[in-house]
Structure formats: C-alpha cells, structure tokens
Design an enzyme around this catalytic site. Structure first.
Site, PDB file in Angstrom:
ATOM      1  N   MET A   1       0.783  -1.200   0.239  1.00 34.87           N
ATOM      2  CA  MET A   1       0.121   0.060   0.086  1.00 34.87           C
ATOM      3  C   MET A   1       0.969   1.273   0.076  1.00 34.87           C
ATOM      4  SD  MET A   1      -3.301   0.760   2.546  1.00 34.87           S
ATOM      5  CE  MET A   1      -2.455   0.755   3.815  1.00 34.87           C
ATOM      6  N   CYS A   2       1.663   1.439   1.076  1.00 32.56           N
ATOM      7  CA  CYS A   2       2.601   2.445   0.957  1.00 32.56           C
ATOM      8  C   CYS A   2       2.180   3.913   1.067  1.00 32.56           C
ATOM      9  CB  CYS A   2       3.591   2.693  -0.180  1.00 32.56           C
ATOM     10  SG  CYS A   2       4.593   0.928   0.038  1.00 32.56           S
ATOM     11  N   GLY A   3       2.759   4.999   1.663  1.00 28.74           N
ATOM     12  CA  GLY A   3       2.310   6.144   1.922  1.00 28.74           C
ATOM     13  C   GLY A   3       3.514   7.249   1.180  1.00 28.74           C
ATOM     14  N   ARG A  32      -0.461   3.408   6.472  1.00 23.98           N
ATOM     15  CA  ARG A  32      -0.289   2.926   5.077  1.00 23.98           C
ATOM     16  C   ARG A  32       1.076   2.502   4.789  1.00 23.98           C
ATOM     17  NH1 ARG A  32      -3.745   4.711   1.382  1.00 23.98           N
ATOM     18  NH2 ARG A  32      -2.162   3.826  -0.340  1.00 23.98           N
TER      19      ARG A  32
END
Length: 296
Positions: A1-3, A32
């Site tokens: 997902m990552c931010g 995230r």
C-alpha cells in the site's frame, strides 16, 4: 500500500521548518506502511564539494576515524557528520567516485550523493525513524518521504525508500512495477546498475538514465508512461526540481495542494492537515498519465 509525501517550497520563509513539516506529514501516513520509512532532504549545499550519505548497522565501529582513513585513501580532505546509523561524508567533487568506491570497500551502504541532497531511511515506524535522525531539525528547499508496506522485496534498509541512482536525484513510489527485471537488464547493458532488489530502484535508475542522456525531468517522467509497466505513483526530487506522475490507470491514491508558499503531495489529504495556509490552498487529484513538476 505505502504512503508518499512531498513538499516543495517556492521561497525561503518555510525553509527552517521543512523537516518538521515533512515529518508530520509522513507520520500521518504510518498506517499505509509500517515496515520502514525514509526522507530525502534538499538542504544547504556542501561547502566543500559533494555529500555522500552512507549507512551502517554498526555505526560506532564504522564511523570512528572514518574521516582520516578515507582522506588518506583518496588523497583529499574529508568531513564526516554522524547521524545515528547514517553519516554524511563530504568530499571534493573531483574525489566523489573514488570516495564512493572506498566507502563501499569498507562495507558501508550508499544511500545517495549530491551537492544538496541527504537521505535518511531505516526499518521502523515513521515516528521512530524521524526521531532517531532528528528530522524535525532539518531545513531545506524541498524533500520527499515514504513509509513502506513491502511487496516486492525484503524489509531492509536498502529496500526502504527514497532511492537515489544519480547525484541529487531520488524517487519514492507507491505501486508495483511488473517489468522491473527486464528493465534492470536493459539498464545494466547501458552501464546503469542498481544496489537492491526493489522494483522502485529500477524506476529511479530509469529516470536517471534518461536524464543522463539529455532528457529533462518532464521528459524522463513522461518516458515512464511508455516504458514502465504496472501500477505506480512516482514522486521524484532533483537538485532544483520536484515532479509527480501517475500511471494511466491511476489506482494508487494521490492528492496535491498548492499555495503561494509551497506545493505539497500526499497519498491522502489528511497529511496536509497541519500545513500552514492549507485552508487557502488549491487542492486537486493529479490526473492519470500526466506529469506535474516545479523547479526553483
């Protein structure tokens, strides 16, 4: 997902607060990606040439006497600023390649190099990474940050973002590239090599390779739409610039905000909540397959 977060300052009024603002934005994106986090800061130019950011799992042993040993090895003056597991090694520009080779021979991991850029990244939550490097105290003109949920490679310091594959250039990424192994081989044939197994580093190397061939930042980012397959939102930094591009499907979330003082990027609007003047900002979702960039 990552931010992902990014902040590009149009003037110097907010420069002392860059690290503080970026840290708060990144911490807001913790859910995230709790695996690892990092920030690239474009701060004051090195007074004595080029800054090389390195990392060691045993900094006490690795950085003790590093300045004298490296100076003797490369025959040039060296200064070393230790920041937790990282050190910023400053050398004359003409000695940069020799210094990088010598640092790698000593088992140090190269995070990035440039006149203005410093990169700090580690395994752990954004809050912890920010605190251990005292990111809030850092000033600068622009910076990008990333908090990772690993999908393509192991959770390690070298697998964390940002990735840098050329002087004063770096990239953060939310998504997954499906042709990264093929592109890695193509780049290697051109003499462009990566240090990790992460697909994002291939994206960074692709952009660096295009710019080395004479492309502008805009043209290099446009090239990703033709040559890289998969889902991606890229935010990139150069010495004077800040760019954003999303793939044609644009399934990864992204939002931007602009005022007279700054341009901000984040995976979600809540990362903007504490930015000064955000209530007067123009806020929009970047379009698919469209390049946005700003330069000082």
């Amino acid at each position: 997902m990552c931010g992902i977060v990014g902040l590009f300052l149009k003037g110097d009024d907010l420069r002392p607060r860059l690290g503080e603002l970026l840290s708060d934005m990144l911490i807001t994106m913790t859910d995230r990606g709790p695996d690892s986090a990092g920030i690239a800061i474009y701060g004051d130019a090195a007074s004595d040439g080029v800054k090389i950011t390195v990392q060691s799992d045993d900094p006490a042993a690795a950085f003790e006497g590093l300045d004298a040993a490296l100076s003797e090895k490369i025959g040039a003056p060296v200064t070393v600023k230790v920041v937790d597991t990282h050190a910023v090694v400053s050398v004359p520009e003409t000695a940069k390649d020799a210094a990088v080779a010598a640092l790698e021979e000593r088992g140090l991991r190269i995070m990035g190099a440039g006149v203005a850029m410093e990169i700090y990244k580690e395994v752990g939550l954004p809050k912890d990474v920010s605190e251990r490097f005292n990111l809030r105290a850092m000033g600068g003109s622009h910076g990008i940050g990333h908090t990772r949920m690993a999908t393509e490679s192991a959770v390690t310091t070298m697998g964390a973002h940002p990735f840098s594959t050329a002087d004063d250039q770096c990239l953060v990424h939310n998504g997954s590239l499906s042709n990264h192994n093929q592109m890695r081989r193509k780049l290697a044939k051109k003499g462009v090599f990566t240090r990790s197994e992460n697909d994002t580093e291939v994206g960074a190397a692709y952009i660096s390779s295009r710019m080395a061939d004479g492309a502008s930042l805009r043209e290099a980012l446009e090239g990703t739409l033709e040559d890289l397959d998969g889902f991606f939102t890229f935010v990139t930094g150069t010495k004077n610039g800040f760019g954003v591009v999303r793939d044609p499907i644009a399934c990864k979330p992204a939002v931007m905000a602009e005022t007279d003082d700054y341009v901000a990027f984040a995976s979600e609007y809540r990362a903007f909540a504490d930015l000064p003047g955000i209530e007067k900002a123009r806020v929009w979702e970047p379009e698919p397959a469209t390049v946005y960039f700003w330069e000082r």
